[in-house]
Design a protein around this motif. Sequence first.
Motif, PDB file in Angstrom:
ATOM      1  N   ILE A  77       0.856  -1.378   0.217  1.00  0.00           N
ATOM      2  CA  ILE A  77       0.028   0.094   0.128  1.00  0.00           C
ATOM      3  C   ILE A  77       0.842   1.322  -0.049  1.00  0.00           C
ATOM      4  O   ILE A  77       0.930   2.182  -1.014  1.00  0.00           O
ATOM      5  N   PHE A  99     -13.400  11.505   8.183  1.00  0.00           N
ATOM      6  CA  PHE A  99     -13.787  10.323   7.956  1.00  0.00           C
ATOM      7  C   PHE A  99     -15.055   9.922   8.505  1.00  0.00           C
ATOM      8  O   PHE A  99     -15.843   8.906   8.224  1.00  0.00           O
ATOM      9  N   VAL A 158     -17.574  10.670   6.203  1.00  0.00           N
ATOM     10  CA  VAL A 158     -17.370   9.651   5.357  1.00  0.00           C
ATOM     11  C   VAL A 158     -18.251   8.362   5.344  1.00  0.00           C
ATOM     12  O   VAL A 158     -19.185   8.279   4.769  1.00  0.00           O
ATOM     13  N   ARG A 205     -21.676   6.982   3.851  1.00  0.00           N
ATOM     14  CA  ARG A 205     -21.457   5.489   3.362  1.00  0.00           C
ATOM     15  C   ARG A 205     -22.480   4.519   4.170  1.00  0.00           C
ATOM     16  O   ARG A 205     -23.144   3.892   3.468  1.00  0.00           O
ATOM     17  N   GLN A 207     -25.800   3.854   1.769  1.00  0.00           N
ATOM     18  CA  GLN A 207     -25.538   2.888   0.887  1.00  0.00           C
ATOM     19  C   GLN A 207     -25.543   1.426   1.362  1.00  0.00           C
ATOM     20  O   GLN A 207     -25.812   0.423   1.134  1.00  0.00           O
ATOM     21  N   GLU A 208     -24.616   1.243   2.787  1.00  0.00           N
ATOM     22  CA  GLU A 208     -24.547   0.036   3.368  1.00  0.00           C
ATOM     23  C   GLU A 208     -25.990  -0.513   3.741  1.00  0.00           C
ATOM     24  O   GLU A 208     -26.016  -1.798   3.651  1.00  0.00           O
ATOM     25  N   ASN A 236     -27.937  -1.647   0.527  1.00  0.00           N
ATOM     26  CA  ASN A 236     -27.516  -3.112   0.161  1.00  0.00           C
ATOM     27  C   ASN A 236     -27.465  -4.281   0.849  1.00  0.00           C
ATOM     28  O   ASN A 236     -27.541  -5.550   0.599  1.00  0.00           O
ATOM     29  N   ASP A 237     -27.458  -3.946   2.239  1.00  0.00           N
ATOM     30  CA  ASP A 237     -27.091  -5.170   3.204  1.00  0.00           C
ATOM     31  C   ASP A 237     -28.220  -5.369   3.842  1.00  0.00           C
ATOM     32  O   ASP A 237     -28.414  -6.637   4.011  1.00  0.00           O
ATOM     33  N   ILE A 238     -28.779  -4.524   4.778  1.00  0.00           N
ATOM     34  CA  ILE A 238     -29.889  -4.748   5.584  1.00  0.00           C
ATOM     35  C   ILE A 238     -31.004  -4.632   4.502  1.00  0.00           C
ATOM     36  O   ILE A 238     -32.256  -5.879   4.847  1.00  0.00           O
ATOM     37  N   PRO A 295     -32.413  -5.725   1.762  1.00  0.00           N
ATOM     38  CA  PRO A 295     -32.668  -7.167   1.204  1.00  0.00           C
ATOM     39  C   PRO A 295     -33.147  -8.141   2.036  1.00  0.00           C
ATOM     40  O   PRO A 295     -34.141  -8.996   1.810  1.00  0.00           O
ATOM     41  N   GLN A 296     -32.589  -8.291   3.303  1.00  0.00           N
ATOM     42  CA  GLN A 296     -32.912  -9.197   4.497  1.00  0.00           C
ATOM     43  C   GLN A 296     -34.325  -8.798   4.819  1.00  0.00           C
ATOM     44  O   GLN A 296     -35.038  -9.637   5.100  1.00  0.00           O
ATOM     45  N   THR A 317     -37.162  -9.750   2.371  1.00  0.00           N
ATOM     46  CA  THR A 317     -37.406 -11.167   2.122  1.00  0.00           C
ATOM     47  C   THR A 317     -37.879 -11.848   3.299  1.00  0.00           C
ATOM     48  O   THR A 317     -38.158 -12.819   3.679  1.00  0.00           O
ATOM     49  N   LYS A 320     -42.639 -13.050   3.848  1.00  0.00           N
ATOM     50  CA  LYS A 320     -42.879 -14.312   2.997  1.00  0.00           C
ATOM     51  C   LYS A 320     -44.350 -14.670   2.942  1.00  0.00           C
ATOM     52  O   LYS A 320     -44.995 -14.565   4.023  1.00  0.00           O
ATOM     53  N   PHE A 356     -40.661 -19.525  10.155  1.00  0.00           N
ATOM     54  CA  PHE A 356     -39.854 -18.603  10.092  1.00  0.00           C
ATOM     55  C   PHE A 356     -40.312 -17.433  10.859  1.00  0.00           C
ATOM     56  O   PHE A 356     -39.729 -16.776  11.526  1.00  0.00           O
ATOM     57  N   ILE A 391     -23.754 -22.539  16.937  1.00  0.00           N
ATOM     58  CA  ILE A 391     -22.547 -21.471  16.758  1.00  0.00           C
ATOM     59  C   ILE A 391     -21.453 -22.136  17.661  1.00  0.00           C
ATOM     60  O   ILE A 391     -20.263 -22.454  17.026  1.00  0.00           O
TER      61      ILE A 391
END
Lengths: 282, 264
Positions: free
Chosen positions: B61, B107, B110, B114, B117-118, B121-123, B125-126, B129, B132, B164, B204
């Motif tokens: 880097i 930062f 920033v 961000r 967007q996170e 894209n991340d939470i 869609p969950q 879905t 149901k 579920f 787990i």
Amino acid sequence: MNFLTFLQTVDRRFLYAMLLLAVCIPFFYTPEIRVPIQPSTQKMYDEINELKENDFVLFGVDWGAGTRGESRAQTEALMRHCMKKKLRIAIMAIGEPQAKQLTQTIALALQKEYGYEQGVNWVNFGYKADPENYLKAWVQNIPGSIGVDIRGVPVATMPVMKGITTARDIDFMLDITPTSSYESYIKFVQGSFNRKMGVAVTSVMGPEAFNRLDSNQIVGLIVGLQGAVEYEQLLGYKGAATRASISSSFAHLLIIGFIILGNVAMILERRQRARLSMGGTA
Amino acid sequence: MTQFSPWLASHVETIMLWTGAICTIALFSILYKENKVYRVFEHIFLGLGTGYMVSTNWNDIIYPKLWVPLWDKGEWWLVFVLFAGLFYYFIYSNKFNWLARLVIGFFLGVTSGRAFQEFVNDIWPQVATSFKPLIPHAAVAGPTAGKALVKELTTSGAINNLIFLVILLCVMTYFFFSFEQRHPVIKGASKWGRWLMMFTFGAIFGSTIMGRLALLIDRVDFLLNDFGPQVGGKGVMFALLMGAAVLIVYLVSKSKGQAPEYEA
């Protein structure tokens, strides 16, 4: 000390010695095993199988020596499949510096077998720090943000990078990881650019990763050593995972046996003590 | 290094194997008891890990991305990046720590930006879905031939979705702290939520043991198959390992009744 008390106070080093024996035996005698294939592993296999020759696969690798037992077998199995399908491979580490070198070793060993050449059919982008900020720039200009590969050769001029400029040009993404580093790819590549992605995680990360499969954020999932065994079976070869899985089964049987034995001894001893306290005889 | 020493070049593989085997056995010595050999190798590993990370950050880097463009290619404007990075170290100065706050604030901004967007894209869609269908139905054909607009839902699929939903509601109820959970339904759901989470944690934990075993098997594979030929084959290596294990068990059984040892 009677036998029941002895069973509950067996020295741990005796148990370790037994475990070592259980793990070693399968290295001398390997029985033929067939494991049932999980739908998540089958999906991963099918998705890679559907890719066309020369498609570009991003091989995210974020594992180190600490999870080599599981992640190495997964990496090797997935890389074999990609090479068998004659896909272009780009290795990149964003979560673990060791991963670039560990995967480089695997790729160098496999390239002879499949007639691959570094720079022509595959490339190693190396390690990139600060994954999330880095990926924000990376998706817009892959050759520009990578610069040079692990050997110091500019990637822009490599035949393997032909036609690859942004994340849209990637045909399939993989992340082999013992952490949640795949989330960075989901947040900034898969979600924004609608790319197909498969993930291979260690067994401890499995329960968490299934959410992503259910929500279609990932299209395939390999979990732990067991997942690697299933993948090797789908590919029709016996690798490190198949060898290790028998040792793993022996070790599990031994641990289950010890748990049952210890608990049975505890229950029997309690009953014995209760009888004695009521004035009976042992 | 091998360019300077032909002997080293021809023995590098052997040295690697012996080093690997010595390190593995030294680290496993903790299984017998706390000892100095283990401590020495533990510190060597920690040092190696840190050193490797520093060297990778420099080689991959800082050197190609900052040093070479700044000094060799004359991209002088990168000096601002260098200073911005160095400002972080002013956190140790009482007089100038406001400079560190500048970059930290930048930062933080920033990262906050961000986060949108996170989340999308991340939470999201969950969340999407999680809705149901619960009633079985046939597939509904779409405009494209062979592609269903709505997928078929079988009875077993509907039962799966119902399970579920129940689990989701129970676990969410457990984390509902806005008012006291007095109502028997809420109380029961919350209690089940806790149990259901315990099942997951149990899965787990079980998986953790599988992972640790995989690591042990990988090391045993190395000792028997890779290093074994160095000492006459994997059979000899196996005999050596088992001999060491038997010796340890003998020593332990002999030392029983003496002062308790330090538990690692």
